[in-house]
Design an enzyme around this catalytic site. Structure first.
Site, short mmCIF file in Angstrom:
data_model
loop_
_atom_site.label_atom_id
_atom_site.label_comp_id
_atom_site.label_asym_id
_atom_site.label_seq_id
_atom_site.Cartn_x
_atom_site.Cartn_y
_atom_site.Cartn_z
CE LYS A 1 39.91 -36.46 16.29
NZ LYS A 1 40.06 -35.02 15.92
CE1 TYR B 1 39.91 -38.63 11.49
CE2 TYR B 1 41.18 -36.87 12.52
CZ TYR B 1 39.96 -37.40 12.14
OH TYR B 1 38.80 -36.72 12.40
P1 NAD Z 1 35.12 -25.77 17.88
O1 NAD Z 1 36.00 -24.85 18.65
O2 NAD Z 1 34.70 -25.38 16.52
O3 NAD Z 1 33.80 -26.09 18.71
C1 NAD Z 1 33.83 -26.38 20.09
C2 NAD Z 1 32.51 -25.99 20.70
O4 NAD Z 1 32.54 -26.26 22.09
C3 NAD Z 1 32.22 -24.47 20.55
O5 NAD Z 1 30.88 -24.29 20.15
C4 NAD Z 1 32.43 -23.94 21.95
O6 NAD Z 1 31.62 -22.82 22.23
C5 NAD Z 1 32.02 -25.13 22.79
N1 NAD Z 1 32.55 -25.11 24.16
C6 NAD Z 1 31.85 -25.52 25.24
N2 NAD Z 1 32.57 -25.33 26.36
C7 NAD Z 1 33.74 -24.80 25.97
C8 NAD Z 1 34.90 -24.40 26.69
N3 NAD Z 1 35.00 -24.50 28.03
N4 NAD Z 1 35.94 -23.90 25.99
C9 NAD Z 1 35.88 -23.79 24.64
N5 NAD Z 1 34.79 -24.18 23.91
C10 NAD Z 1 33.74 -24.67 24.57
O7 NAD Z 1 35.87 -27.18 17.84
P2 NAD Z 1 35.56 -28.38 16.86
O8 NAD Z 1 36.51 -28.33 15.72
O9 NAD Z 1 34.12 -28.43 16.56
O10 NAD Z 1 35.99 -29.65 17.76
C11 NAD Z 1 35.14 -30.17 18.77
C12 NAD Z 1 35.46 -31.66 18.98
O11 NAD Z 1 35.22 -32.35 17.75
C13 NAD Z 1 36.91 -31.97 19.35
O12 NAD Z 1 36.96 -33.05 20.24
C14 NAD Z 1 37.56 -32.36 18.02
O13 NAD Z 1 38.66 -33.23 18.17
C15 NAD Z 1 36.39 -33.05 17.33
N6 NAD Z 1 36.47 -32.96 15.86
C16 NAD Z 1 36.28 -34.09 15.15
C17 NAD Z 1 36.33 -34.07 13.77
C18 NAD Z 1 36.08 -35.32 12.98
O14 NAD Z 1 36.27 -35.31 11.76
N7 NAD Z 1 35.64 -36.40 13.59
C19 NAD Z 1 36.61 -32.87 13.11
C20 NAD Z 1 36.79 -31.72 13.87
C21 NAD Z 1 36.72 -31.78 15.25
#
Ligand code: NAD
Length: 369
Positions: free
Chosen positions: A137, A222
């Site tokens: 999401k 949420y």
């Molecule tokens: P994060 O920054 O920790 O991870 C993102 C990942 O994507 C990194 O490993 C990064 O290297 C990679 N990536 C690939 N291409 C990229 C680019 N062009 N620019 C930047 N990063 C790139 O982020 P996150 O917190 O893991 O969030 C990722 C997704 O998960 C989002 O859509 C967020 O909304 C979702 N999320 C959901 C929950 C949940 O509880 N369901 C919790 C946190 C995040």
């Protein structure tokens, strides 16, 4: 995390220890600990960041899903994760070559955990490779993109699920069940408060091109999604107001704090807050003619604490991503129906309302949905 393996070690010779506690939650825990011999969903993770790690850890304990593949643009991350999670070298890809996944029989589904704006193209590419998709999401940064993703998955005949993990959380589901069974009576009001104080100003969440928006896209979703499953109706109008205290961190198109209100066909109303500027804000409250339900925390990683006018909710906490992956495997492999929808259509509903919220902030008026 409670380890199923630790529990299984206490079982000798295939026989289960005696002296079993008799509460229903203990029985559920026991059933959960029994060996599983059915089909298993083999999942590749795309984007090895913070949330992917939670999903990978959750998958270690899942019965019906396991991690068999990795996709990342960083070779070092790939090799670290590969050894940590015991993933075969042949199942590791980068963003240039992951189309080859279509020829890999050890991967059934790809779970996309990259920044929001990347979901659209990546999901479509995965669908074209013939694999089921689980997408985080917000599903995309616009409802138009969301619809294109649904269309691509339908065309490829693959499933598209969105990572709304609260849809499988036990205390949340108990409230939904009580509401559906009429135990709370006619729903009158919902309050959803979701937020946290955002850190690093350079992160992608504060870059509109990658995030598609600010707190509303990330955490306010949420409260919005919660309003829909707690009230059990689709809103017919929305209005919203924005507060911004820092134009440097929260640039144009990145909302810091949004308050939004929604009205439902039955006459129930919702009042919600989404913010990147307050900690300790994670609460749902539903009031109805015969009772109330409160979840606080309501959307964090848990334990989710709940109570109603009948008393405390006592469902045991389970690692959300383990439960989600088992449930999603059941949906994909066995055609199970979730209590609260978890597909692309459900996610596009949220995106359409978010678009209306942003519009209401701009024009300062109530918007019909
Ligand atoms: P994060 O920054 O920790 O991870 C993102 C990942 O994507 C990194 O490993 C990064 O290297 C990679 N990536 C690939 N291409 C990229 C680019 N062009 N620019 C930047 N990063 C790139 O982020 P996150 O917190 O893991 O969030 C990722 C997704 O998960 C989002 O859509 C967020 O909304 C979702 N999320 C959901 C929950 C949940 O509880 N369901 C919790 C946190 C995040």
């Amino acid at each position: 995390m409670n380890s199923r393996r630790d529990f299984l070690q206490k079982i000798t010779g295939g026989l289960i220890i005696l002296n079993l506690p008799t509460s229903s939650s203990a029985k559920a825990g026991l059933i959960d600990s029994l060996p599983y011999e059915g089909p298993v969903l083999r999942v590749a993770l795309m984007g090895l960041g913070g949330y992917a790690k939670r999903v990978a850890d959750g998958l270690l304990e899942s019965k019906m899903a396991k991690l068999t593949g990795l996709i990342s643009g960083t070779p070092e991350k790939l090799s670290n994760w590969q050894s940590k999670y015991k993933v075969a070298e042949a199942n590791c890809y980068n963003y240039e070559n992951f189309d080859r996944i279509k020829d890999n029989p050890e991967i059934d589904a790809v779970y996309v955990t990259t920044p929001n704006a990347l979901h659209h193209d990546q999901v479509i590419q995965i669908a074209k490779a013939g694999k089921h998709v689980i997408c985080e999401k917000p599903m995309a940064i616009s409802s138009k993109e969301g619809n294109e993703m649904i269309e691509a998955c339908n065309k490829a005949n693959v499933k598209l699920l969105v990572g709304y993990r609260m849809h499988f959380e036990a205390n949340t589901l108990e409230v939904v069940k009580m509401r559906k069974e009429g135990k709370l009576g006619k729903v009158l009001f919902f309050q959803g408060l979701c937020g946290f104080k955002i850190g690093d100003p350079k992160q992608w969440r504060l870059n509109k091109t990658l995030s598609g928006g600010g707190s509303m896209m990330d955490i306010g979703i949420y409260a919005l999604n919660g309003a829909r499953y707690m009230v059990g109706e689709e809103p017919i109008w929305v209005t919203a107001q924005e507060t911004k205290t820092d134009n440097e961190i929260f640039k144009d198109g990145i909302d810091e704090t949004i308050q939004f209100q929604m009205g439902f066909p039955s006459g129930a109303v919702a009042s919600c807050l989404s913010t990147y500027n307050m900690n300790n804000l994670d609460r749902f409250f539903l009031t109805a003619e015969k009772g109330f339900a409160e979840l606080q925390p309501a959307a964090g990683y848990g334990p989710i604490e709940g109570k109603t006018n009948k008393g405390k909710l006592n469902n045991p906490h389970r690692y959300h991503q383990t439960v989600q992956m088992d449930e999603m495997a059941g949906i994909i492999l066995k055609g199970n129906e979730p209590v609260i929808p978890i597909d692309g259509y459900e996610a596009v509903k949220d995106l359409k309302i978010i678009e209306a919220i942003y519009k209401a902030v701009k024009i300062g008026k109530k918007i019909k949905l």
